[in-house]
Design an enzyme around this catalytic site. Structure first.
Site, short mmCIF file in Angstrom:
data_model
loop_
_atom_site.label_atom_id
_atom_site.label_comp_id
_atom_site.label_asym_id
_atom_site.label_seq_id
_atom_site.Cartn_x
_atom_site.Cartn_y
_atom_site.Cartn_z
N TYR A 132 -10.64 16.28 21.73
CA TYR A 132 -10.04 15.64 20.56
C TYR A 132 -8.51 15.53 20.67
CZ TYR A 132 -14.59 16.93 18.48
OH TYR A 132 -15.93 17.11 18.23
N HIS B 126 -19.41 21.52 25.31
CA HIS B 126 -19.45 20.30 24.49
C HIS B 126 -20.66 19.40 24.78
CE1 HIS B 126 -16.37 17.62 22.19
NE2 HIS B 126 -17.60 17.28 21.86
#
Ligand code: NAP
Length: 303
Positions: A75, A133
Protein backbone atom coordinates in the site's frame (compact mmCIF):
# COMPACT_ATOMS: atom_id res chain seq x y z
CA UNK A 1 7.98 -4.63 22.78
CA UNK A 2 4.57 -5.78 23.92
CA UNK A 3 3.76 -7.50 27.19
CA UNK A 4 2.76 -11.05 26.33
CA UNK A 5 0.45 -11.26 29.33
CA UNK A 6 -1.23 -7.91 28.79
CA UNK A 7 -4.81 -8.86 29.61
CA UNK A 8 -6.17 -5.77 27.86
CA UNK A 9 -5.37 -7.35 24.55
CA UNK A 10 -4.71 -10.99 25.24
CA UNK A 11 -7.22 -13.43 26.61
CA UNK A 12 -5.59 -16.18 28.59
CA UNK A 13 -6.68 -19.68 27.67
CA UNK A 14 -9.75 -20.69 29.59
CA UNK A 15 -10.64 -17.19 30.79
CA UNK A 16 -13.33 -16.52 28.19
CA UNK A 17 -13.89 -19.98 26.80
CA UNK A 18 -14.27 -22.92 29.15
CA UNK A 19 -12.63 -25.30 26.71
CA UNK A 20 -9.63 -23.04 26.04
CA UNK A 21 -9.51 -20.28 23.45
CA UNK A 22 -10.92 -21.00 20.03
CA UNK A 23 -10.99 -18.53 17.17
CA UNK A 24 -14.33 -16.76 17.32
CA UNK A 25 -16.23 -13.82 18.69
CA UNK A 26 -16.98 -12.58 22.17
CA UNK A 27 -20.56 -12.24 23.40
CA UNK A 28 -20.96 -8.68 22.17
CA UNK A 29 -19.25 -9.41 18.85
CA UNK A 30 -17.33 -6.15 19.27
CA UNK A 31 -14.07 -8.03 19.31
CA UNK A 32 -12.77 -11.36 18.09
CA UNK A 33 -10.31 -13.81 19.57
CA UNK A 34 -7.47 -15.43 17.68
CA UNK A 35 -6.51 -19.00 18.56
CA UNK A 36 -3.56 -17.78 20.68
CA UNK A 37 -5.90 -15.59 22.75
CA UNK A 38 -5.06 -12.28 21.08
CA UNK A 39 -8.13 -10.06 20.93
CA UNK A 40 -8.82 -7.98 17.83
CA UNK A 41 -11.51 -5.34 17.26
CA UNK A 42 -14.45 -6.53 15.15
CA UNK A 43 -14.19 -3.41 12.97
CA UNK A 44 -10.79 -2.25 11.84
CA UNK A 45 -9.78 0.45 9.39
CA UNK A 46 -8.66 -0.57 5.90
CA UNK A 47 -5.98 1.78 4.64
CA UNK A 48 -5.55 0.83 0.98
CA UNK A 49 -5.68 4.09 -1.03
CA UNK A 50 -6.40 5.98 2.20
CA UNK A 51 -3.34 8.22 2.31
CA UNK A 52 -3.67 10.24 -0.89
CA UNK A 53 -3.86 13.30 1.36
CA UNK A 54 -0.97 12.31 3.61
CA UNK A 55 -1.75 11.45 7.21
CA UNK A 56 -5.19 13.16 7.46
CA UNK A 57 -7.43 10.15 6.74
CA UNK A 58 -5.59 7.99 9.26
CA UNK A 59 -5.80 10.79 11.83
CA UNK A 60 -9.55 11.00 11.15
CA UNK A 61 -9.90 7.23 11.57
CA UNK A 62 -8.13 7.34 14.94
CA UNK A 63 -10.30 10.30 15.99
CA UNK A 64 -13.41 8.39 14.92
CA UNK A 65 -12.39 5.61 17.28
CA UNK A 66 -10.67 3.02 15.09
CA UNK A 67 -8.01 1.13 17.02
CA UNK A 68 -7.16 -1.44 14.34
CA UNK A 69 -5.27 -0.30 11.25
CA UNK A 70 -4.76 -2.68 8.34
CA UNK A 71 -1.85 -1.88 6.06
CA UNK A 72 0.71 -3.67 3.87
CA UNK A 73 4.05 -3.00 2.27
CA UNK A 74 2.19 -2.95 -1.06
CA UNK A 75 0.00 0.00 0.00
CA UNK A 76 3.09 2.23 0.29
CA UNK A 77 1.50 4.09 3.20
CA UNK A 78 3.20 2.65 6.27
CA UNK A 79 5.22 5.84 6.81
CA UNK A 80 2.06 7.98 6.80
CA UNK A 81 0.34 5.58 9.20
CA UNK A 82 3.35 5.57 11.52
CA UNK A 83 3.39 9.36 11.47
CA UNK A 84 -0.36 9.66 12.13
CA UNK A 85 -0.12 7.29 15.09
CA UNK A 86 2.90 9.12 16.49
CA UNK A 87 1.09 12.47 16.20
CA UNK A 88 -2.12 11.11 17.75
CA UNK A 89 -0.64 10.67 21.20
CA UNK A 90 -2.54 7.39 21.53
CA UNK A 91 -0.34 4.84 23.30
CA UNK A 92 1.03 2.28 20.85
CA UNK A 93 -0.36 -0.63 22.90
CA UNK A 94 -3.90 0.67 22.37
CA UNK A 95 -3.62 0.36 18.60
CA UNK A 96 -3.73 -2.95 16.79
CA UNK A 97 -1.39 -2.72 13.79
CA UNK A 98 -1.42 -5.26 10.98
CA UNK A 99 0.92 -5.32 8.00
CA UNK A 100 1.71 -7.85 5.29
CA UNK A 101 4.66 -9.18 3.36
CA UNK A 102 4.23 -8.86 -0.43
CA UNK A 103 4.78 -12.04 -2.51
CA UNK A 104 7.88 -10.66 -4.27
CA UNK A 105 9.46 -10.78 -0.79
CA UNK A 106 8.66 -14.43 -0.09
CA UNK A 107 11.51 -16.47 1.41
CA UNK A 108 13.01 -16.34 4.88
CA UNK A 109 15.53 -13.50 4.62
CA UNK A 110 13.33 -11.31 2.42
CA UNK A 111 10.42 -11.70 4.82
CA UNK A 112 12.56 -10.76 7.83
CA UNK A 113 13.90 -7.71 5.97
CA UNK A 114 10.41 -6.69 4.85
CA UNK A 115 9.09 -6.99 8.40
CA UNK A 116 11.94 -4.82 9.73
CA UNK A 117 11.27 -2.19 7.06
CA UNK A 118 7.53 -2.17 7.82
CA UNK A 119 8.27 -1.66 11.53
CA UNK A 120 10.73 1.14 10.75
CA UNK A 121 8.18 2.98 8.62
CA UNK A 122 5.40 2.40 11.14
CA UNK A 123 7.68 3.72 13.93
CA UNK A 124 7.18 0.63 16.06
CA UNK A 125 9.29 -2.23 17.37
CA UNK A 126 6.50 -4.79 17.08
CA UNK A 127 3.40 -5.56 15.04
CA UNK A 128 0.16 -6.94 16.40
CA UNK A 129 -0.41 -9.04 13.31
CA UNK A 130 1.75 -9.92 10.32
CA UNK A 131 0.36 -11.69 7.26
CA UNK A 132 1.63 -13.25 4.04
CA UNK A 133 -0.30 -11.10 1.57
CA UNK A 134 -0.77 -13.63 -1.27
CA UNK A 135 0.50 -17.20 -1.64
CA UNK A 136 2.07 -16.64 -5.06
CA UNK A 137 3.79 -13.88 -6.95
CA UNK A 138 3.43 -15.77 -10.22
CA UNK A 139 0.36 -18.00 -10.53
CA UNK A 140 2.41 -20.62 -12.41
CA UNK A 141 5.44 -20.65 -10.12
CA UNK A 142 6.09 -24.36 -9.30
CA UNK A 143 8.20 -23.29 -6.29
CA UNK A 144 5.49 -21.18 -4.61
CA UNK A 145 5.05 -23.59 -1.71
CA UNK A 146 8.77 -23.73 -0.84
CA UNK A 147 8.83 -19.92 -0.80
CA UNK A 148 5.74 -19.71 1.38
CA UNK A 149 7.15 -22.32 3.78
CA UNK A 150 10.38 -20.34 4.08
CA UNK A 151 8.42 -17.15 4.73
CA UNK A 152 6.30 -18.94 7.30
CA UNK A 153 9.45 -20.10 9.13
CA UNK A 154 10.46 -16.42 9.32
CA UNK A 155 7.01 -15.49 10.65
CA UNK A 156 7.32 -18.21 13.29
CA UNK A 157 10.72 -16.85 14.34
CA UNK A 158 9.30 -13.31 14.61
CA UNK A 159 6.44 -14.62 16.73
CA UNK A 160 8.75 -16.57 19.02
CA UNK A 161 11.02 -13.54 19.40
CA UNK A 162 8.04 -11.47 20.57
CA UNK A 163 8.20 -9.13 17.57
CA UNK A 164 4.67 -9.90 16.48
CA UNK A 165 1.66 -10.85 18.59
CA UNK A 166 -0.06 -13.00 15.97
CA UNK A 167 0.75 -14.36 12.51
CA UNK A 168 -1.46 -15.32 9.64
CA UNK A 169 -2.26 -15.43 5.96
CA UNK A 170 -4.18 -13.50 3.36
CA UNK A 171 -5.76 -14.81 0.17
CA UNK A 172 -4.82 -18.39 1.04
CA UNK A 173 -7.44 -20.96 0.04
CA UNK A 174 -7.68 -24.45 1.54
CA UNK A 175 -5.40 -25.92 -1.16
CA UNK A 176 -2.70 -23.40 -0.19
CA UNK A 177 -3.17 -23.83 3.57
CA UNK A 178 -3.22 -27.65 3.70
CA UNK A 179 0.34 -28.12 2.38
CA UNK A 180 1.63 -25.27 4.54
CA UNK A 181 0.19 -26.93 7.66
CA UNK A 182 2.28 -30.01 6.92
CA UNK A 183 5.48 -28.14 7.78
CA UNK A 184 4.24 -25.30 10.01
CA UNK A 185 5.30 -25.46 13.67
CA UNK A 186 2.91 -22.63 14.56
CA UNK A 187 -0.47 -22.66 12.88
CA UNK A 188 -1.76 -19.58 11.05
CA UNK A 189 -4.21 -17.74 13.31
CA UNK A 190 -6.13 -15.69 10.73
CA UNK A 191 -6.77 -15.64 6.98
CA UNK A 192 -7.75 -12.32 5.44
CA UNK A 193 -9.93 -13.00 2.39
CA UNK A 194 -12.23 -11.09 0.09
CA UNK A 195 -15.54 -11.76 1.83
CA UNK A 196 -18.81 -9.91 1.38
CA UNK A 197 -22.41 -10.57 0.47
CA UNK A 198 -22.21 -11.96 -3.06
CA UNK A 199 -18.75 -13.46 -2.54
CA UNK A 200 -18.71 -15.44 0.68
CA UNK A 201 -16.26 -18.20 -0.41
CA UNK A 202 -18.25 -20.70 1.67
CA UNK A 203 -15.94 -23.65 0.99
CA UNK A 204 -12.92 -21.70 2.26
CA UNK A 205 -14.90 -20.38 5.25
CA UNK A 206 -15.96 -23.88 6.30
CA UNK A 207 -12.35 -25.05 6.07
CA UNK A 208 -11.08 -22.13 8.16
CA UNK A 209 -13.68 -22.85 10.86
CA UNK A 210 -12.71 -26.53 10.87
CA UNK A 211 -9.04 -25.58 11.22
CA UNK A 212 -9.70 -22.95 13.92
CA UNK A 213 -8.29 -20.16 11.75
CA UNK A 214 -10.25 -16.90 12.05
CA UNK A 215 -11.47 -15.49 8.71
CA UNK A 216 -11.26 -11.71 8.26
CA UNK A 217 -13.01 -9.79 5.47
CA UNK A 218 -11.22 -7.48 3.08
CA UNK A 219 -13.37 -5.31 0.79
CA UNK A 220 -16.36 -6.01 3.07
CA UNK A 221 -18.35 -3.45 1.03
CA UNK A 222 -17.19 -4.96 -2.24
CA UNK A 223 -15.14 -1.75 -2.65
CA UNK A 224 -18.42 0.17 -3.01
CA UNK A 225 -19.76 -2.15 -5.73
CA UNK A 226 -22.58 -3.33 -3.43
CA UNK A 227 -23.68 0.00 -2.02
CA UNK A 228 -26.45 0.55 -4.59
CA UNK A 229 -27.35 -3.10 -5.13
CA UNK A 230 -31.19 -3.26 -5.15
CA UNK A 231 -31.42 -6.72 -3.53
CA UNK A 232 -29.26 -5.54 -0.64
CA UNK A 233 -31.09 -2.18 -0.42
CA UNK A 234 -34.37 -4.09 -0.07
CA UNK A 235 -33.16 -5.66 3.18
CA UNK A 236 -31.33 -2.53 4.40
CA UNK A 237 -34.60 -0.57 4.15
CA UNK A 238 -36.26 -3.03 6.54
CA UNK A 239 -33.69 -2.14 9.20
CA UNK A 240 -33.64 1.55 8.35
CA UNK A 241 -29.93 1.43 7.65
CA UNK A 242 -27.55 1.96 4.75
CA UNK A 243 -26.31 -0.90 2.59
CA UNK A 244 -22.87 -0.34 4.13
CA UNK A 245 -24.11 -0.96 7.67
CA UNK A 246 -26.12 -3.99 6.62
CA UNK A 247 -23.13 -5.51 4.79
CA UNK A 248 -20.84 -5.02 7.78
CA UNK A 249 -23.40 -6.29 10.27
CA UNK A 250 -24.00 -9.38 8.10
CA UNK A 251 -20.30 -10.27 8.31
CA UNK A 252 -20.24 -9.54 12.04
CA UNK A 253 -23.13 -11.93 12.61
CA UNK A 254 -21.28 -14.52 10.53
CA UNK A 255 -18.43 -14.21 13.06
CA UNK A 256 -16.08 -12.38 10.70
CA UNK A 257 -14.10 -9.22 11.59
CA UNK A 258 -14.12 -6.49 8.92
CA UNK A 259 -11.74 -3.75 7.79
CA UNK A 260 -13.75 -1.22 5.73
CA UNK A 261 -11.95 1.77 4.25
CA UNK A 262 -13.43 5.23 4.01
CA UNK A 263 -12.04 8.67 3.33
CA UNK A 264 -14.91 10.47 5.08
CA UNK A 265 -15.20 10.78 8.85
CA UNK A 266 -18.98 10.49 8.65
CA UNK A 267 -18.75 7.17 6.82
CA UNK A 268 -15.97 5.99 9.14
CA UNK A 269 -18.33 6.55 12.09
CA UNK A 270 -21.19 4.86 10.27
CA UNK A 271 -19.05 1.79 9.66
CA UNK A 272 -18.22 1.53 13.37
CA UNK A 273 -21.89 1.83 14.35
CA UNK A 274 -23.11 -1.65 13.46
CA UNK A 275 -24.02 -3.02 16.89
CA UNK A 276 -27.44 -1.43 17.43
CA UNK A 277 -29.49 -3.90 15.39
CA UNK A 278 -29.66 -7.59 14.57
CA UNK A 279 -30.37 -9.06 11.15
CA UNK A 280 -32.99 -11.80 11.45
CA UNK A 281 -32.16 -15.42 10.62
CA UNK A 282 -34.40 -15.25 7.54
CA UNK A 283 -32.67 -12.12 6.24
CA UNK A 284 -29.26 -13.67 6.96
CA UNK A 285 -30.40 -16.60 4.84
CA UNK A 286 -31.65 -14.32 2.06
CA UNK A 287 -28.36 -12.37 1.97
CA UNK A 288 -26.39 -15.63 2.02
CA UNK A 289 -28.13 -17.03 -1.04
CA UNK A 290 -27.77 -13.99 -3.31
CA UNK A 291 -25.88 -14.95 -6.44
CA UNK A 292 -22.31 -13.81 -7.01
CA UNK A 293 -21.78 -10.07 -7.18
CA UNK A 294 -19.23 -7.45 -6.25
CA UNK A 295 -16.20 -9.72 -6.75
CA UNK A 296 -12.93 -7.86 -7.32
CA UNK A 297 -11.75 -10.36 -9.94
CA UNK A 298 -8.63 -11.04 -7.89
CA UNK A 299 -7.70 -14.70 -7.38
CA UNK A 300 -4.60 -16.27 -5.83
CA UNK A 301 -4.19 -18.80 -8.67
CA UNK A 302 -4.68 -16.37 -11.56
CA UNK A 303 -2.58 -13.57 -13.05
N1 NAP B 1 -5.44 -8.70 1.79
C1 NAP B 1 -5.75 -8.22 0.60
O1 NAP B 1 -5.35 -8.75 -0.44
C2 NAP B 1 -6.60 -6.99 0.52
C3 NAP B 1 -7.14 -6.62 -0.73
C4 NAP B 1 -7.93 -5.49 -0.77
C5 NAP B 1 -8.18 -4.74 0.38
N2 NAP B 1 -7.62 -5.12 1.56
C6 NAP B 1 -7.84 -4.33 2.79
O2 NAP B 1 -9.24 -4.23 3.00
C7 NAP B 1 -9.57 -2.87 3.17
C8 NAP B 1 -11.00 -2.59 2.73
O3 NAP B 1 -11.21 -2.98 1.40
P1 NAP B 1 -11.38 -1.93 0.20
O4 NAP B 1 -10.71 -0.65 0.55
O5 NAP B 1 -10.93 -2.63 -1.02
O6 NAP B 1 -12.95 -1.74 0.05
P2 NAP B 1 -14.20 -1.55 1.01
O7 NAP B 1 -13.79 -1.20 2.38
O8 NAP B 1 -15.09 -2.73 0.78
O9 NAP B 1 -14.92 -0.31 0.31
C9 NAP B 1 -14.33 0.96 0.30
C10 NAP B 1 -15.20 1.84 -0.59
O10 NAP B 1 -16.50 1.99 0.00
C11 NAP B 1 -16.76 3.38 0.25
N3 NAP B 1 -17.41 3.46 1.55
C12 NAP B 1 -16.89 3.08 2.75
N4 NAP B 1 -17.80 3.21 3.74
C13 NAP B 1 -18.92 3.69 3.16
C14 NAP B 1 -20.20 4.05 3.66
N5 NAP B 1 -20.52 3.91 4.95
N6 NAP B 1 -21.12 4.52 2.79
C15 NAP B 1 -20.82 4.67 1.47
N7 NAP B 1 -19.62 4.35 0.93
C16 NAP B 1 -18.68 3.86 1.78
C17 NAP B 1 -15.42 4.07 0.22
O11 NAP B 1 -15.57 5.37 -0.25
P3 NAP B 1 -14.99 6.64 0.56
O12 NAP B 1 -13.52 6.36 0.78
O13 NAP B 1 -15.26 7.77 -0.35
O14 NAP B 1 -15.75 6.72 1.84
C18 NAP B 1 -14.65 3.23 -0.79
O15 NAP B 1 -14.97 3.61 -2.10
C19 NAP B 1 -8.51 -2.15 2.33
O16 NAP B 1 -8.46 -0.78 2.57
C20 NAP B 1 -7.29 -2.92 2.72
O17 NAP B 1 -6.82 -2.47 3.99
C21 NAP B 1 -6.84 -6.24 1.65
Amino acid sequence: MFEKNDLCQTVKRGVRGTAGTAAGCTDTKKEFILPNGTVIPAVGFGSYLATKNGTQTITDALDAGYRYIDTAKFYENEAEIGEAIAQSGIPRREIFLCSKVWPTDLGRENTLASFAESCRKLQTDYLDLYLIHWPKNDAHDPAWLEKVQASWAAMEALYEQGKVRAIGLSNFLPHHIRPLLETARIRPMIDQLELHVGYMQEYALAYLREQDILPQAWSPLGRARLLCDPDISLIAEKYGCSNAKLLLRYLNQRGIPVIPKSSSKERMLENLDIFGFTISADDMSYLSRLNERGWSGEHPDAE
